[in-house]
Motif scaffolding. Structure first.
Motif, mmCIF file in Angstrom:
data_model
loop_
_atom_site.group_PDB
_atom_site.id
_atom_site.type_symbol
_atom_site.label_atom_id
_atom_site.label_comp_id
_atom_site.label_asym_id
_atom_site.label_seq_id
_atom_site.Cartn_x
_atom_site.Cartn_y
_atom_site.Cartn_z
ATOM 1 N N TYR A 1 1.800 -40.119 -6.321
ATOM 2 C CA TYR A 1 1.311 -39.120 -7.273
ATOM 3 C C TYR A 1 0.398 -38.076 -6.624
ATOM 4 C CZ TYR A 1 2.788 -43.045 -10.158
ATOM 5 O OH TYR A 1 3.490 -44.086 -10.694
ATOM 6 N N ASP A 2 0.566 -37.836 -5.326
ATOM 7 C CA ASP A 2 -0.212 -36.764 -4.694
ATOM 8 C C ASP A 2 0.331 -35.435 -5.186
ATOM 9 O OD1 ASP A 2 -1.661 -35.052 -3.071
ATOM 10 O OD2 ASP A 2 -1.572 -36.408 -1.348
ATOM 11 N N ILE A 3 -0.516 -34.650 -5.836
ATOM 12 C CA ILE A 3 -0.072 -33.411 -6.477
ATOM 13 C C ILE A 3 -0.272 -32.186 -5.598
ATOM 14 C CG2 ILE A 3 -0.458 -34.335 -8.791
ATOM 15 C CD1 ILE A 3 -3.112 -32.783 -8.832
ATOM 16 N N ARG A 4 -0.845 -32.377 -4.410
ATOM 17 C CA ARG A 4 -1.201 -31.226 -3.592
ATOM 18 C C ARG A 4 -0.023 -30.683 -2.795
ATOM 19 N NH1 ARG A 4 -5.791 -34.059 -0.276
ATOM 20 N NH2 ARG A 4 -4.177 -35.662 -0.422
ATOM 21 N N THR A 5 -0.048 -29.390 -2.548
ATOM 22 C CA THR A 5 0.906 -28.757 -1.640
ATOM 23 C C THR A 5 0.487 -29.055 -0.206
ATOM 24 O OG1 THR A 5 -0.364 -26.720 -1.407
ATOM 25 C CG2 THR A 5 1.151 -26.860 -3.298
ATOM 26 N N ARG B 1 -3.379 -29.743 0.772
ATOM 27 C CA ARG B 1 -3.781 -30.983 1.429
ATOM 28 C C ARG B 1 -4.608 -30.693 2.679
ATOM 29 N NH1 ARG B 1 0.032 -36.194 2.692
ATOM 30 N NH2 ARG B 1 -1.798 -37.495 2.813
ATOM 31 N N ASP B 2 -4.173 -29.698 3.436
ATOM 32 C CA ASP B 2 -4.921 -29.348 4.642
ATOM 33 C C ASP B 2 -6.315 -28.823 4.310
ATOM 34 O OD1 ASP B 2 -2.793 -30.132 6.126
ATOM 35 O OD2 ASP B 2 -2.235 -28.141 6.844
ATOM 36 N N GLU C 1 -3.964 -20.683 -1.446
ATOM 37 C CA GLU C 1 -4.244 -22.001 -0.858
ATOM 38 C C GLU C 1 -4.203 -21.934 0.661
ATOM 39 O OE1 GLU C 1 -3.162 -25.666 -3.776
ATOM 40 O OE2 GLU C 1 -1.506 -24.843 -2.593
ATOM 41 N N LEU C 2 -3.205 -21.269 1.191
ATOM 42 C CA LEU C 2 -3.133 -21.092 2.642
ATOM 43 C C LEU C 2 -4.318 -20.276 3.139
ATOM 44 C CD1 LEU C 2 -1.849 -21.168 5.428
ATOM 45 C CD2 LEU C 2 -0.275 -19.352 4.703
ATOM 46 N N THR C 3 -4.632 -19.203 2.439
ATOM 47 C CA THR C 3 -5.754 -18.343 2.823
ATOM 48 C C THR C 3 -7.053 -19.131 2.873
ATOM 49 O OG1 THR C 3 -4.645 -16.490 1.725
ATOM 50 C CG2 THR C 3 -6.974 -16.210 2.262
ATOM 51 N N ASN C 4 -7.331 -19.906 1.838
ATOM 52 C CA ASN C 4 -8.576 -20.669 1.780
ATOM 53 C C ASN C 4 -8.651 -21.706 2.892
ATOM 54 O OD1 ASN C 4 -9.488 -19.304 -0.489
ATOM 55 N ND2 ASN C 4 -8.604 -20.765 -1.918
ATOM 56 N N ALA C 5 -7.525 -22.333 3.204
ATOM 57 C CA ALA C 5 -7.529 -23.359 4.243
ATOM 58 C C ALA C 5 -7.796 -22.749 5.621
ATOM 59 C CB ALA C 5 -6.202 -24.112 4.241
ATOM 60 N N ILE C 6 -7.165 -21.629 5.923
ATOM 61 C CA ILE C 6 -7.422 -20.956 7.209
ATOM 62 C C ILE C 6 -8.891 -20.561 7.308
ATOM 63 C CG2 ILE C 6 -6.913 -18.946 8.648
ATOM 64 C CD1 ILE C 6 -4.086 -18.950 7.436
ATOM 65 N N ALA C 7 -9.414 -19.984 6.230
ATOM 66 C CA ALA C 7 -10.815 -19.553 6.232
ATOM 67 C C ALA C 7 -11.753 -20.735 6.428
ATOM 68 C CB ALA C 7 -11.136 -18.826 4.927
ATOM 69 N N ALA C 8 -11.473 -21.858 5.769
ATOM 70 C CA ALA C 8 -12.343 -23.029 5.878
ATOM 71 C C ALA C 8 -12.391 -23.564 7.302
ATOM 72 C CB ALA C 8 -11.869 -24.124 4.925
ATOM 73 N N GLY C 9 -11.279 -23.465 8.032
ATOM 74 C CA GLY C 9 -11.210 -24.039 9.371
ATOM 75 C C GLY C 9 -11.427 -23.074 10.507
ATOM 76 N N HIS C 10 -11.588 -21.772 10.219
ATOM 77 C CA HIS C 10 -11.477 -20.799 11.308
ATOM 78 C C HIS C 10 -12.578 -20.926 12.358
ATOM 79 C CE1 HIS C 10 -14.437 -18.201 9.172
ATOM 80 N NE2 HIS C 10 -14.545 -17.553 10.322
#
Length: 405
Positions: free
Chosen positions: A30-34, A38-39, A93-102
């Motif tokens: 039941y993991d609902i994340r893309t 998830r990243d 979602e992709l944008t936020n993940a890149i920003a969080a890890g940059h």
């Protein structure tokens, strides 16, 4: 501008490459994340992300809660990038993940610390240190997460997020950032900052947002710390307004961020994430002002010399242990005397190193990156990674241990 046809979502011809991982993640029912969602949470849960709150952005002012930290900078980039991506109908979602890890692999003490680690790495025959590649190294090799059974694995992020992290270089002066189409080996083909543009439009948004985020924020901090004067900032405002077009009443974070966000939204297209000629000129003027009045002043040089003493002292202290055949035993023997520094270094080795005739802890199923049996540079690499991951506060605490009797 509607760029939804270029959003990194299912149906985009680059999507399957974008969601590739080096190793498949474990799954839960039941993991609902893309994949990108998830990243994002994997990055937020990582220790490297947590440590950003005690890493310098520009100014080392540990006792002033209102001076920008590396974590605040990351959050500013994420906010700006999310607004732009949402308005352009890209994948937020992709944008936020890149920003969080940059900046997750950024050195302590900002760009001064980065230069010092580069000097050490080159002195010992390693590739030059630069924080964009080190951030990729951290998310690929250093950061680990615990699964439901207490086993530790690497983050194993998707290609698009790893790409956005190493390709984010915010020092480049560009009027438009065009995403590339070719798939490259991010670890081996990317040889210097800014060598390739991001693979996705979302990565280009983060790269542009990185510049927008620090321009006025660094000016606000410099004013607060009396490094620049209101008169100098007013002169900058007048210089920007003399270009014509948009007229600033004030130079502060809100006014500058709003201006550039609006400009990027209206001047991005299928050609890339861009600025108007007017905004590009204003950005260049602000970057020049910051370098001349903030980043390259004498007080910064004095502080960098202090950081250089700390980093080199800790590096040499740990490196000297390796000259003994009883390297690990000697470290453990001195653990009580240098508790913080040695305890955490030994923990770092337990997670990532392999020694002759010593089995690894079976709970660690992440990559071995320091092969002390076969790699003569294992000691140098391990200490550099340890230093790069430190916060400013822990670096000073460790140095003070060396001074104590």
């Amino acid at each position: 501008m509607d760029l939804s046809q270029y959003a990194m979502v299912e149906g985009n011809p680059k999507y399957q490459q974008a969601i590739k991982r080096e190793r498949a993640l474990y799954t839960r029912a039941y993991d609902i994340r893309t994949p990108f969602g998830r990243d994002y949470t994997r990055l937020l849960f990582s220790q490297g992300y947590r440590r950003l709150k005690n890493k310098t952005q520009v100014f080392f002012a540990i006792d002033d809660d209102h001076v920008c930290t590396r974590l605040e900078h990351v959050n500013l980039v994420a906010s700006i990038a999310n607004t732009i991506a949402h308005q352009l109908k890209l994948n937020t979602e992709l944008t936020n993940a890149i920003a969080a890890g940059h900046d997750i692999g950024h050195a302590p003490f900002g760009h001064g610390g980065e230069r010092i680690l580069r000097e050490i790495s080159e002195k010992y025959g390693l590739e030059p240190f630069w924080h964009e590649r080190n951030s990729l190294h951290f998310v690929d090799d250093i950061e680990v997460l615990e699964d439901d059974y207490h086993h530790f694995y690497n983050l194993d992020l998707t290609y698009a997020i790893r790409d956005g992290i190493i390709a984010h270089c915010g020092e480049m002066q560009q009027e438009i950032i065009r995403p590339r189409d070719e798939v490259i080996d991010l670890k081996h083909d990317f040889l210097r900052p800014g060598m390739y543009e991001p693979f996705s439009y979302e990565g280009c948004v983060v790269k542009m947002s990185d510049k927008i985020a620090y321009l006025a924020r660094d000016i606000e901090d410099a004013l607060r710390l009396h490094i620049i004067t209101e008169q100098e900032v007013n002169s900058l405002r007048d210089e920007l307004n003399a270009l014509g077009g948009y007229q600033f009443n004030a130079i502060n974070n809100g006014s500058i961020v709003n201006y550039f966000i609006q400009d990027v939204i209206h001047h991005s297209s299928e050609l890339g994430i861009g600025l108007s000629k007017e905004a590009f000129m204003k950005m260049r003027i602000m970057m020049k002002f910051n370098y001349q009045h903030i980043y390259e002043i004498k007080r910064v040089d004095i502080h960098n010399n202090y950081v250089k003493l700390i980093m080199n002292s800790i590096f040499e202290f740990l490196y000297d242990y390796y000259q003994s055949p009883s390297f690990l035993e000697d470290l453990k023997r001195d653990q009580n005397q240098y508790h913080a520094l040695i305890t955490h270094y030994l923990s770092h080795l337990e997670k990532h190193a392999k020694f002759k005739d010593q089995p690894r802890n079976p709970l660690y199923e992440n990559k071995v990156i320091y092969d002390f049996e076969n790699d003569p540079q294992a000691i140098t690499k391990s200490i550099l990674d340890y230093l790069a991951g430190m916060t400013d506060t822990f670096l000073i605490k460790s140095f003070n241990e060396l001074l104590s009797f």
